[in-house]
Write a protein that holds these residues in place. Structure first.
Motif, PDB file in Angstrom:
ATOM      1  N   TYR A 119      17.121  18.160  32.083  1.00 57.25           N
ATOM      2  CA  TYR A 119      16.864  18.619  33.447  1.00 57.25           C
ATOM      3  C   TYR A 119      17.403  17.578  34.426  1.00 57.25           C
ATOM      4  N   LEU A 120      17.951  18.044  35.531  1.00 58.22           N
ATOM      5  CA  LEU A 120      18.533  17.161  36.543  1.00 58.22           C
ATOM      6  C   LEU A 120      17.983  17.510  37.914  1.00 58.22           C
ATOM      7  N   GLU A 121      17.720  16.469  38.720  1.00 56.55           N
ATOM      8  CA  GLU A 121      17.244  16.692  40.085  1.00 56.55           C
ATOM      9  C   GLU A 121      17.566  15.468  40.942  1.00 56.55           C
ATOM     10  N   PRO A 122      18.007  15.683  42.184  1.00 57.47           N
ATOM     11  CA  PRO A 122      18.245  14.538  43.057  1.00 57.47           C
ATOM     12  C   PRO A 122      16.926  13.915  43.475  1.00 57.47           C
ATOM     13  N   GLY A 123      16.944  12.606  43.692  1.00 58.10           N
ATOM     14  CA  GLY A 123      15.730  11.906  44.104  1.00 58.10           C
ATOM     15  C   GLY A 123      16.036  10.856  45.143  1.00 58.10           C
ATOM     16  N   ILE A 125      36.933  25.887  26.852  1.00 59.50           N
ATOM     17  CA  ILE A 125      36.405  27.146  27.390  1.00 59.50           C
ATOM     18  C   ILE A 125      36.553  27.178  28.910  1.00 59.50           C
ATOM     19  N   THR A 126      37.019  28.291  29.427  1.00 57.18           N
ATOM     20  CA  THR A 126      37.027  28.536  30.869  1.00 57.18           C
ATOM     21  C   THR A 126      36.114  29.720  31.168  1.00 57.18           C
ATOM     22  N   VAL A 127      35.174  29.513  32.085  1.00 54.73           N
ATOM     23  CA  VAL A 127      34.172  30.526  32.425  1.00 54.73           C
ATOM     24  C   VAL A 127      34.359  30.962  33.864  1.00 54.73           C
ATOM     25  N   ALA A 128      34.425  32.266  34.085  1.00 58.85           N
ATOM     26  CA  ALA A 128      34.435  32.827  35.441  1.00 58.85           C
ATOM     27  C   ALA A 128      32.988  33.141  35.821  1.00 58.85           C
ATOM     28  N   LEU A 129      32.506  32.548  36.909  1.00 57.53           N
ATOM     29  CA  LEU A 129      31.109  32.740  37.301  1.00 57.53           C
ATOM     30  C   LEU A 129      30.865  34.059  38.016  1.00 57.53           C
ATOM     31  N   ASN A 130      31.940  34.746  38.399  1.00 55.16           N
ATOM     32  CA  ASN A 130      31.837  36.092  38.955  1.00 55.16           C
ATOM     33  C   ASN A 130      30.945  36.095  40.192  1.00 55.16           C
ATOM     34  N   THR A 131      30.047  37.042  40.337  1.00 57.99           N
ATOM     35  CA  THR A 131      29.251  37.160  41.566  1.00 57.99           C
ATOM     36  C   THR A 131      28.216  36.064  41.724  1.00 57.99           C
ATOM     37  N   LEU A 132      27.997  35.252  40.692  1.00 58.63           N
ATOM     38  CA  LEU A 132      26.993  34.189  40.758  1.00 58.63           C
ATOM     39  C   LEU A 132      27.598  32.836  41.102  1.00 58.63           C
ATOM     40  N   GLY A 133      28.896  32.811  41.384  1.00 57.99           N
ATOM     41  CA  GLY A 133      29.569  31.548  41.642  1.00 57.99           C
ATOM     42  C   GLY A 133      29.045  30.784  42.837  1.00 57.99           C
ATOM     43  N   LYS A 134      28.576  31.472  43.861  1.00 60.99           N
ATOM     44  CA  LYS A 134      28.115  30.790  45.068  1.00 60.99           C
ATOM     45  C   LYS A 134      26.854  29.976  44.835  1.00 60.99           C
ATOM     46  N   SER A 135      26.102  30.286  43.805  1.00 61.82           N
ATOM     47  CA  SER A 135      24.822  29.618  43.579  1.00 61.82           C
ATOM     48  C   SER A 135      24.899  28.466  42.589  1.00 61.82           C
ATOM     49  N   LEU A 136      26.064  28.198  42.033  1.00 54.42           N
ATOM     50  CA  LEU A 136      26.161  27.130  41.041  1.00 54.42           C
ATOM     51  C   LEU A 136      25.742  25.788  41.632  1.00 54.42           C
ATOM     52  N   ARG A 137      24.948  25.020  40.873  1.00 54.12           N
ATOM     53  CA  ARG A 137      24.657  23.643  41.225  1.00 54.12           C
ATOM     54  C   ARG A 137      25.136  22.749  40.075  1.00 54.12           C
ATOM     55  N   TRP A 138      24.287  22.491  39.076  1.00 51.28           N
ATOM     56  CA  TRP A 138      24.682  21.604  38.000  1.00 51.28           C
ATOM     57  C   TRP A 138      24.676  22.346  36.676  1.00 51.28           C
ATOM     58  N   ALA A 139      25.170  21.687  35.653  1.00 46.55           N
ATOM     59  CA  ALA A 139      25.219  22.298  34.329  1.00 46.55           C
ATOM     60  C   ALA A 139      24.773  21.276  33.283  1.00 46.55           C
ATOM     61  N   TRP A 140      24.271  21.796  32.161  1.00 46.34           N
ATOM     62  CA  TRP A 140      23.870  20.967  31.021  1.00 46.34           C
ATOM     63  C   TRP A 140      24.542  21.508  29.770  1.00 46.34           C
ATOM     64  N   ALA A 141      24.916  20.601  28.860  1.00 41.31           N
ATOM     65  CA  ALA A 141      25.532  21.023  27.606  1.00 41.31           C
ATOM     66  C   ALA A 141      24.950  20.247  26.440  1.00 41.31           C
ATOM     67  N   ASN A 142      24.764  20.930  25.324  1.00 46.79           N
ATOM     68  CA  ASN A 142      24.494  20.259  24.059  1.00 46.79           C
ATOM     69  C   ASN A 142      25.855  20.046  23.415  1.00 46.79           C
ATOM     70  N   GLY A 143      26.341  18.801  23.446  1.00 43.55           N
ATOM     71  CA  GLY A 143      27.661  18.542  22.898  1.00 43.55           C
ATOM     72  C   GLY A 143      28.194  17.198  23.354  1.00 43.55           C
ATOM     73  N   ASP A 144      29.379  16.887  22.894  1.00 39.43           N
ATOM     74  CA  ASP A 144      30.094  15.673  23.278  1.00 39.43           C
ATOM     75  C   ASP A 144      31.089  16.061  24.362  1.00 39.43           C
ATOM     76  N   LEU A 145      30.796  15.665  25.613  1.00 38.28           N
ATOM     77  CA  LEU A 145      31.588  16.097  26.770  1.00 38.28           C
ATOM     78  C   LEU A 145      32.896  15.324  26.840  1.00 38.28           C
ATOM     79  N   LEU A 146      34.018  16.053  26.904  1.00 41.40           N
ATOM     80  CA  LEU A 146      35.338  15.442  26.944  1.00 41.40           C
ATOM     81  C   LEU A 146      36.104  15.752  28.217  1.00 41.40           C
ATOM     82  N   TYR A 147      35.816  16.898  28.839  1.00 43.25           N
ATOM     83  CA  TYR A 147      36.623  17.358  29.981  1.00 43.25           C
ATOM     84  C   TYR A 147      35.790  18.343  30.782  1.00 43.25           C
ATOM     85  N   TRP A 148      35.907  18.278  32.117  1.00 42.75           N
ATOM     86  CA  TRP A 148      35.148  19.191  32.984  1.00 42.75           C
ATOM     87  C   TRP A 148      35.933  19.401  34.275  1.00 42.75           C
ATOM     88  N   LYS A 149      36.246  20.639  34.574  1.00 40.34           N
ATOM     89  CA  LYS A 149      37.013  20.958  35.788  1.00 40.34           C
ATOM     90  C   LYS A 149      36.396  22.161  36.480  1.00 40.34           C
TER      91      LYS A 149
END
Length: 472
Positions: A268-272, A164-188
């Protein structure tokens, strides 16, 4: 760092009985409790709260409306060696989804209805964006690929890969991290920090518990997760979903990070830590047992991208697999020993470190990923035409020679979500505890951030020190 407590907004009264937000919507009938399909379609999700048939606050309530929301550019379903394109050149206009046809729904979390003033419980733009892969089911969307209510085409099972390729559109500037329910194989990620940012993910659907009714005080989907002491799931399903966090109060170095779970309700993810000893804290929530009574055993995958490795931890991606430790806290329980794998852009879409923890017992364990090396104090100062770099490396001596390399990371504050480094000095021989190097001031100027990396000169070239400093 201040922590803002948030809960996911419900999409409809029927769905609120199951849980809050997308995490509950990502399930369907299975196990001990039959949960009928019922997630809104993309067309319904694009409505505003004032439109008839709207399940709640939708993209129509956001400034710019549906045209401003993130959308799926492409979706391919891969079974074995067979790739089936489902979406190509996608737009914000929802297409017609046939019964059983694979589809996606992009949802806003905690978006205020039009006319309501943001008050911390809702926002003028969503604080998270959900993405569910599902299938057409009459006038709703199904999610449980383990037991779909209608035949799904192309076929989806636990070995299916969604590309899947997702265009974040007008919200792209605010992206930080992402979470997925699944087996992660590739991320770009592409064009981070811009409105035209895109992300591409390849992942398999994963088991996920469904809870029909959450007890009072259960904060399984709160951020951070507060409490999730639930003995048993009411159903066990196979689902593929994710969300993008838009919380721009977090360290920009985490932009583009992602973690994935199996057999979990949410994460949930947060820097510490501190600037001298940074860490990455992750929480995972789930029930103690599956619907049938077997222990709930989860998996956590966390990708720390090269930008975070360089700018937050001060570690090169090539050194990262031996430079970190992962410790458990929070809920008592067990897990297998964490493993570390270097990811590369060529093979997995991103340069970085994949942390993998399997055999997790629940309900809300927390994991802290931190560097194993003690940060050494590095001083750098411009002296005429040269920049002098000094540090004390205890394991360097005449009998144990070291090799020191210096990189320029950019000025501070720089766009720390971009993984850029320029080689300044390479493999300088160090024969004493006190390190002193000189670099051309033209290559390492005042205000530049530098990364000093020291390896043993022996055959295995063990990492001895890796620290960030700013030229004074």
């Amino acid at each position: 760092m201040s922590v803002r407590i948030r809960r996911f907004a419900t999409r409809s009264a029927a769905l609120a009985a199951g849980s809050c937000g997308l995490l509950a919507l990502s399930v369907a009938s299975a196990g001990a409790v039959a949960v009928p399909d019922g997630m809104p379609t993309q067309a319904q999700t694009d409505l505003s709260s004032s439109d008839p048939g709207s399940p709640g606050s939708g993209w129509g309530d956001m400034a710019g409306g549906n045209a401003a929301r993130p959308y799926v550019l492409s979706l391919t379903v891969i079974n074995g060696g067979v790739s089936t394109p489902v979406v190509t050149n996608g737009t914000t206009t929802p297409g017609v989804v046939p019964s059983g046809g694979v589809t996606t729904v992009v949802s806003p979390f905690n978006l205020c209805p039009a006319g309501q003033t943001p008050d911390g419980s809702c926002y003028s733009t969503p604080n998270r964006v959900g993405l569910t892969v599902g299938y057409g089911a009459t006038d709703t969307t199904g999610y449980n690929f383990g037991e779909p209510s209608v035949p799904v085409s192309p076929t989806v099972d636990a070995n299916t890969i969604f590309d899947i390729t997702v265009a974040l559109n007008t919200l792209g500037k605010s992206l930080r991290w992402a979470w997925a329910n699944g087996d992660l194989l590739y991320w770009k990620t592409t064009n981070l920090g811009q409105d035209n940012a895109t992300v591409r993910i390849k992942f398999k659907p994963a088991p996920q518990p469904f809870v029909n009714s959450y007890p009072p005080g259960a904060g399984c989907t709160a951020t951070p997760i507060m409490n999730c002491s639930i003995q048993s799931a009411d159903a066990d399903v196979l689902a593929a979903n994710m969300f993008f966090s838009l919380d721009d109060t977090l360290d920009p170095a985490l932009t583009g990070a992602i973690f994935a779970t199996k057999n979990a309700i949410s994460g949930y993810l947060e820097p510490g830590g501190t600037a001298q000893a940074p860490s990455l804290d992750m929480q995972v929530a789930s029930t103690h047992t599956k619907a049938g009574g077997a222990a709930q055993i989860g998996t956590l995958q966390a990708l720390i991208p090269a930008a975070a490795l360089l700018n937050l931890y001060g570690i090169l991606p090539g050194d990262a697999s031996t430079a970190f430790s992962t410790t458990r806290s929070g809920a008592s329980g067990t897990n297998d020993a964490p493993t570390y794998e270097q990811w590369t852009e060529a093979a997995e879409g991103s340069d970085g470190l994949l942390v993998n923890v399997e055999g997790i017992t629940f309900s809300v364990p927390a994991y802290r990923v931190a560097g194993k090396l003690k940060r050494v104090a590095v001083r750098a100062k411009v002296r005429g035409a040269k920049t002098n770099i000094t540090a004390s490396i205890s394991k360097c001596s005449k009998r144990s020679k070291c090799l020191a390399t210096v990189y320029r990371l950019g000025k501070d504050p720089a766009k720390q979500y971009i993984a850029t480094k320029k080689l300044v000095l390479k493999n300088n021989s160090v024969k004493a505890k006190k390190l002193s190097l000189n670099a051309p001031a033209s290559k390492l100027k005042k205000g530049d951030r530098l990364l000093l990396v020291v390896h043993s000169a022996k055959k295995k070239k063990k990492l001895l020190a890796s620290s960030i400093a700013t030229v004074r």
